[in-house]
Design an enzyme around this catalytic site. Structure first.
Site, PDB file in Angstrom:
ATOM      1  N   HIS A   1       3.753  12.743  -3.474  1.00  0.00           N
ATOM      2  CA  HIS A   1       5.679  12.424  -4.175  1.00  0.00           C
ATOM      3  C   HIS A   1       6.412  12.905  -3.301  1.00  0.00           C
ATOM      4  O   HIS A   1       6.878  13.834  -3.735  1.00  0.00           O
ATOM      5  CB  HIS A   1       5.749  12.306  -5.823  1.00  0.00           C
ATOM      6  CG  HIS A   1       4.914  11.724  -6.911  1.00  0.00           C
ATOM      7  ND1 HIS A   1       5.091  10.378  -7.261  1.00  0.00           N
ATOM      8  CD2 HIS A   1       3.076  12.150  -6.885  1.00  0.00           C
ATOM      9  CE1 HIS A   1       3.943  10.024  -7.631  1.00  0.00           C
ATOM     10  NE2 HIS A   1       2.976  10.905  -7.950  1.00  0.00           N
TER      11      HIS A   1
ATOM     12  N   GLU B   1       9.211  12.291  -2.878  1.00  0.00           N
ATOM     13  CA  GLU B   1      10.812  12.404  -3.717  1.00  0.00           C
ATOM     14  C   GLU B   1      10.952  13.920  -4.336  1.00  0.00           C
ATOM     15  O   GLU B   1      11.936  13.949  -4.435  1.00  0.00           O
ATOM     16  CB  GLU B   1      10.962  11.133  -4.770  1.00  0.00           C
ATOM     17  CG  GLU B   1       9.902  11.663  -5.606  1.00  0.00           C
ATOM     18  CD  GLU B   1       8.867  10.536  -5.946  1.00  0.00           C
ATOM     19  OE1 GLU B   1       8.023  10.539  -4.356  1.00  0.00           O
ATOM     20  OE2 GLU B   1       7.528  10.500  -6.987  1.00  0.00           O
TER      21      GLU B   1
ATOM     22  N   CYS C   1       2.985   6.550  -4.016  1.00  0.00           N
ATOM     23  CA  CYS C   1       1.161   7.253  -4.702  1.00  0.00           C
ATOM     24  C   CYS C   1       0.616   5.629  -5.360  1.00  0.00           C
ATOM     25  O   CYS C   1       0.128   5.425  -4.737  1.00  0.00           O
ATOM     26  CB  CYS C   1       1.857   8.149  -6.054  1.00  0.00           C
ATOM     27  SG  CYS C   1       0.266   8.624  -6.781  1.00  0.00           S
TER      28      CYS C   1
HETATM   29  N1  GLN Z   1      -2.252   5.937 -11.245  1.00  0.00           N
HETATM   30  C1  GLN Z   1      -2.661   6.393  -9.988  1.00  0.00           C
HETATM   31  C2  GLN Z   1      -3.370   7.237 -10.125  1.00  0.00           C
HETATM   32  O1  GLN Z   1      -3.393   8.075 -11.029  1.00  0.00           O
HETATM   33  C3  GLN Z   1      -1.203   6.612  -9.560  1.00  0.00           C
HETATM   34  C4  GLN Z   1      -0.052   7.893  -9.946  1.00  0.00           C
HETATM   35  C5  GLN Z   1       1.287   8.182  -9.137  1.00  0.00           C
HETATM   36  O2  GLN Z   1       1.406   6.997  -9.083  1.00  0.00           O
HETATM   37  N2  GLN Z   1       1.580   8.589  -9.810  1.00  0.00           N
HETATM   38  O3  GLN Z   1      -3.984   7.793  -8.940  1.00  0.00           O
END
Ligand code: GLN
Length: 554
Positions: A525, A527, A394
């Site tokens: 994600h 994970e 992410c």
């Molecule tokens: N801050 C980034 C976004 O909002 C990544 C979010 C995250 O890593 N879950 O897109």
């Protein structure tokens, strides 16, 4: 009895905690689920959190731990992740509730005149809503057995209405409802003896709420001896064999195996009057015994910013990432050694970057905001140039794109608008659908959340890892790779190997294998979907690259 009365029988097992928090109620719940599932039953698990927050999305992970996102996009407690990992199945929003969400539905119904002019009261309307939700979740999952973990500890004000709901269920369905008390037995240093008194008080406090535990899971540093079992049995009004010894274990995945040493699944099924099939824990047991045999270390560094934030437990913030790394390490027969690297260290002193070479691989997990970001970008650059396996999740993917934009595509000052709204090159920009919401300051559950499909590009690292063309992965983000920069980034050699089916959203960015042993980031994600018996393919691929590096020496 009516002939067509073939309603599926569902049983309910409530898990409550005594003495103190943090003794592994979530793992106990997950493990009970696992052992019952191994006897041929369809099991579902629910978590009840006593917070006013409507979901876990608005809670700071450093205070509350990881926000675990379900397929349907619901932002929940980390325990839901444990349930999914142990049960090997995905759960839905019906399986999670907070005080806030329960009150919200009752109030909405009241405003809708659904109570037909009655006085709506905390008791019974709140517990009735809780019961309704528990039954709905069990029904939706077609569950034979629903296990419900009530957050918090017995004796707190906060969870009393949930205990009330459980008590009411026991009255209406006595033979279908059981209570498990997960308690803690301290061994005070100076005394050197395991003490049962706090557990006796916990059982008595539970009695005060009208509930008698059927099973007591006794958590402690050590296994319970016969004498202690007898004592608990006498004072807490349970049979000796219903006191289950739950000593500290090396791996959480040992817990179901340990429970079965005390025959917990058979005891529970007997109490519920359910005919048990023979145990089918073969794959799980063999994984657990294999885990113990792995000795060769694999060293992974996680670069993040939450690491110096006072006294919270790190492992709670990144629990799914840690577990996914463990699953992948098991699959390559290595012992995972994790180290937490503060991104701030790479901002103040570039010399620190050299230490990254000591690791077999580096991972940057999800995150928000500007603190530590330049340090993370410096770490990514180092990994890319020194060919250290790099996996970005992410934010870790977005920052890899920024680093590539700045250093290789030569887009000076490239950034994400999350940090710099005036950047000359907004390579990471706000998702259009989020713009309106942010203007209105609507922050709760406003991200792109939950599972979305993605298509994989042929002959890429991602495609070969997954071994298929279409995937479904869970998201939690507001920003995305700006479509206007895809062309210059691709020209500079970055490959977007996974995209949304309409091609608009970039889901995976990677460097080809001939340029780097493993340099890959995901907007989603991964994970959240890794389980011990089914490790996530991208984590496995990353781990294989790490093994290769470790074999070459430092
Ligand atoms: N801050 C980034 C976004 O909002 C990544 C979010 C995250 O890593 N879950 O897109």
């Amino acid at each position: 009895m009516a002939k067509n009365n073939k309603r599926r029988r569902t049983c309910f097992i409530f898990v409550v905690g005594g003495v103190m928090s943090g003794v592994g109620k979530g793992i106990a719940t997950s493990s009970i689920g696992k052992i019952l599932e191994s006897r041929g039953f369809n099991v579902t698990a629910l978590k009840i959190d006593p917070y006013i927050n409507v979901d876990a999305g608005t809670m700071n992970p450093t205070e509350h731990g990881e926000v675990f996102v379900l397929n349907d996009g619901y932002e929940t407690d980390q325990d839901m992740g444990n349930y999914e990992r142990f049960l090997g199945k995905s759960l839905s929003r019906e399986n999670y509730m907070t005080t806030g969400s329960v009150y919200q539905s009752v109030i909405a119904r009241e405003r809708n005149l659904e109570y037909e002019g009655k006085c709506v009261e905390v008791v019974p309307h709140i517990p009735l809503e809780v019961i309704d939700r528990i039954k709905r979740a069990a029904h939706k999952d077609g569950a034979d057995i629903a296990i419900i973990e009530i957050g918090g500890t017995i004796g707190e004000y906060q969870n009393i209405l949930f205990l009330e709901a459980a008590r009411m269920m026991k009255i209406s369905r006595p033979s279908d409802t059981l209570f498990v008390l997960v308690s803690y037995l301290p061994v005070p240093n100076k005394i050197g003896e395991m003490k049962t008194k706090p557990t006796q008080y916990a059982a008595r406090t539970l009695n005060g709420a009208g509930i008698q535990p059927d099973i007591i899971v006794a958590r402690s540093d050590h296994p319970l001896d016969e004498k202690r079992k007898e004592k608990i049995a006498v004072y807490c009004n349970v049979k000796k064999e219903d006191v289950i010894s739950a000593p500290d274990v090396e791996s959480i995945y040992d817990v179901p195996v340990n429970f079965e040493k005390d025959n917990l699944s058979s005891i529970l099924l007997k109490k519920l009057g359910l005919r048990a099939k023979s145990k089918d824990m073969g794959r799980w047991n063999s994984l657990v015994s294999r885990i113990r045999s792995f000795e060769e270390p694999i060293r992974i560094g996680i670069v993040g910013k939450y690491f110096k934030t006072g006294d919270f437990v790190l492992s709670d913030v990144y629990i799914s990432v840690i577990e996914a790394l463990k699953h992948a390490a098991y699959s390559v027969r290595k012992k995972l050694i994790l180290e937490w690297l503060d991104s701030g260290d790479y901002e103040n002193d570039a010399k620190n970057l050299k230490k990254l070479s000591e690791y077999d691989g580096i991972l940057i997990p999800g995150g928000f905001g500007s603190r530590g970001v330049e340090g993370k970008i410096a770490a990514i650059k180092y990994c890319r140039e020194k060919k250290i396996p790099y996996f970005g999740l992410c934010y870790g993917m977005q920052l890899a794109v920024i680093e590539y934009a700045r250093s290789v595509a030569l887009l000076g000052g490239a950034n994400t608008v999350e940090i710099d709204s005036k950047t000359p090159h907004p390579v990471i920009d706000i998702l259009p659908e989020q713009k309106e919401r942010l203007k209105k300051k609507e922050y709760g559950a406003t991200m792109r959340l939950g599972a979305y499909p993605a298509l994989l590009k042929k002959d890429t690292v991602a495609a070969s890892a997954y071994g298929k063309k279409t995937i479904s992965e869970r998201h939690r983000h507001r920003y995305e790779v700006n479509p206007e920069y895809i062309e210059p980034l691709e020209k500079a050699g970055l490959i977007f190997s996974g995209t949304s089916p309409d091609g608009r959203l970039m889901e995976i960015a990677e460097l080809p294998r001939e340029k780097h042993p493993f340099f890959l980031g995901t907007q989603f994600h991964p994970e959240f979907q890794s389980t011990p018996l089914d490790p996530h393919p991208l984590f496995v691929e990353f781990m294989k690259a790490c093994v290769e590096k470790s074999g070459k020496g430092k």
